[in-house]
Design an enzyme around this catalytic site. Structure first.
Site, mmCIF file in Angstrom:
data_model
loop_
_atom_site.group_PDB
_atom_site.id
_atom_site.type_symbol
_atom_site.label_atom_id
_atom_site.label_comp_id
_atom_site.label_asym_id
_atom_site.label_seq_id
_atom_site.Cartn_x
_atom_site.Cartn_y
_atom_site.Cartn_z
ATOM 1 N N ASP A 103 0.805 -1.129 0.019
ATOM 2 C CA ASP A 103 -0.180 0.050 -0.099
ATOM 3 C C ASP A 103 0.851 1.224 -0.142
ATOM 4 O OD1 ASP A 103 -2.702 1.077 -0.057
ATOM 5 O OD2 ASP A 103 -2.174 1.749 2.034
ATOM 6 N N PHE A 110 2.897 4.973 -13.830
ATOM 7 C CA PHE A 110 1.435 5.266 -13.383
ATOM 8 C C PHE A 110 1.307 6.319 -12.366
ATOM 9 C CE2 PHE A 110 3.598 2.099 -10.593
ATOM 10 C CZ PHE A 110 3.042 2.279 -9.327
ATOM 11 N N ASP A 170 3.230 9.425 -11.020
ATOM 12 C CA ASP A 170 4.531 9.416 -11.617
ATOM 13 C C ASP A 170 4.965 10.602 -12.420
ATOM 14 O OD1 ASP A 170 5.534 7.351 -10.172
ATOM 15 O OD2 ASP A 170 5.180 5.743 -11.843
ATOM 16 N N ARG A 192 9.048 2.022 -3.324
ATOM 17 C CA ARG A 192 8.604 0.608 -3.402
ATOM 18 C C ARG A 192 10.129 -0.114 -3.670
ATOM 19 N NH1 ARG A 192 5.412 1.536 -6.777
ATOM 20 N NH2 ARG A 192 3.766 1.489 -5.228
HETATM 21 P P1 ITT Z 1 -3.352 -2.037 -5.485
HETATM 22 O O1 ITT Z 1 -4.202 -1.636 -4.255
HETATM 23 O O2 ITT Z 1 -4.303 -3.076 -6.365
HETATM 24 O O3 ITT Z 1 -1.937 -2.806 -5.171
HETATM 25 P P2 ITT Z 1 -3.445 0.640 -6.165
HETATM 26 O O4 ITT Z 1 -3.175 1.530 -7.580
HETATM 27 O O5 ITT Z 1 -4.813 0.982 -5.588
HETATM 28 O O6 ITT Z 1 -3.186 -0.903 -6.415
HETATM 29 P P3 ITT Z 1 -2.276 2.169 -3.681
HETATM 30 O O7 ITT Z 1 -3.477 1.963 -2.975
HETATM 31 O O8 ITT Z 1 -0.853 1.456 -3.077
HETATM 32 O O9 ITT Z 1 -2.380 1.090 -5.123
HETATM 33 O O10 ITT Z 1 -1.918 3.242 -4.446
HETATM 34 C C1 ITT Z 1 -2.580 4.516 -4.053
HETATM 35 C C2 ITT Z 1 -2.558 5.525 -5.136
HETATM 36 O O11 ITT Z 1 -1.051 5.947 -5.385
HETATM 37 C C3 ITT Z 1 -2.938 4.994 -6.687
HETATM 38 O O12 ITT Z 1 -3.744 5.898 -7.294
HETATM 39 C C4 ITT Z 1 -1.516 4.878 -7.335
HETATM 40 O O13 ITT Z 1 -1.640 5.096 -8.382
HETATM 41 C C5 ITT Z 1 -0.591 5.698 -6.639
HETATM 42 N N1 ITT Z 1 0.623 5.285 -6.281
HETATM 43 C C6 ITT Z 1 1.078 4.070 -5.570
HETATM 44 N N2 ITT Z 1 2.575 4.116 -5.876
HETATM 45 C C7 ITT Z 1 2.793 4.807 -6.959
HETATM 46 C C8 ITT Z 1 4.083 5.071 -7.551
HETATM 47 O O14 ITT Z 1 4.881 4.324 -7.491
HETATM 48 N N3 ITT Z 1 4.067 6.100 -8.359
HETATM 49 C C9 ITT Z 1 2.982 7.018 -8.468
HETATM 50 N N4 ITT Z 1 1.787 6.815 -8.187
HETATM 51 C C10 ITT Z 1 1.753 5.634 -7.421
#
Ligand code: ITT
Length: 193
Positions: free
Chosen positions: A67, A143, A146, A172
């Site tokens: 998360d 994504f 970013d 990450r």
């Molecule tokens: P899962 O829970 O299915 O793993 P998610 O996209 O919902 O996928 P998160 O709740 O961890 O993942 O992420 C919260 C938000 O932050 C989500 O909109 C992601 O796109 C964004 N996010 C997470 N890690 C990121 C990264 O490395 N770079 C850019 N945005 C990120």
């Protein structure tokens, strides 16, 4: 030694980053998209712990789950644990608008990563990268947020980097490295027993 784990996520971008990094440690990863509803909690660690506890009721393999969130200083850490909702509603363009009159653009990304074993332990690792929110979106890779995040020590946004480059800086990647070192020494100890 070869190990195999599943990564529970619906986010292909996260999976590809983790797959590339863990391969260096000889850990093979498979993506599984389980429909686990993200609970509301005050910290990423709490959220990921609760998700992992849910996953433990369903999966039979050892797994990781992550998360993550973006924390912006001038917004007192917002969107933080609400990053997913904020991304779905106002997106990164909304964040740029919120910051348009603010001079302090410092922010950080944080990942809380859980490793779970159906009949064993549940362990949490974390990683953080500091940087700034750019004034405009740049780049096509990656994504989420970013295109508007530039880590300290680089002139590129995460979306202008390849997966390998992002993995040199990212929240990450730091959490995954901490996990992989711990996991590999645990596996080694087991082999020696
Ligand atoms: P899962 O829970 O299915 O793993 P998610 O996209 O919902 O996928 P998160 O709740 O961890 O993942 O992420 C919260 C938000 O932050 C989500 O909109 C992601 O796109 C964004 N996010 C997470 N890690 C990121 C990264 O490395 N770079 C850019 N945005 C990120």
């Amino acid at each position: 030694m070869k190990a195999k784990l599943i990564f529970i996520t619906g986010n292909r971008g996260k999976f590809l980053e983790a797959q590339k990094l863990l391969k260096e440690f000889g850990i093979e990863l498979e993506q599984v998209d389980l429909d686990i509803t993200e609970p509301q909690a005050d910290s990423l660690e709490e959220v990921v712990r609760k998700c992992a506890e849910e996953a433990l009721k369903i999966v039979k393999e050892n797994f990781i789950i992550d998360d993550s969130g973006l924390f912006i200083r001038s917004l007192n850490g917002f969107p933080g644990v609400y990053s997913s909702y904020v991304y779905k509603t106002i997106g990164y363009k909304g964040i740029l608008k919120l910051l348009s009159d603010l001079t302090d653009r410092s922010a950080y990304f944080m990942t809380a990563l859980a490793y779970g074993e159906p009949r064993g332990e549940l362990k949490i690792f974390s990683g953080r990268v500091d940087g700034i929110i750019t004034t405009e979106a740049r780049g096509e890779n990656g994504f989420g947020f970013d295109p508007i995040f530039k880590p300290l020590g680089s002139n590129l946004t995460f979306a202008e980097m390849s997966i390998e480059e992002k993995n040199k800086f990212s929240h990450r990647a730091k959490a995954l490295r901490a996990f992989a070192s711990w996991f590999m020494s645990k596996e080694k100890n087991l082999e020696q027993k």
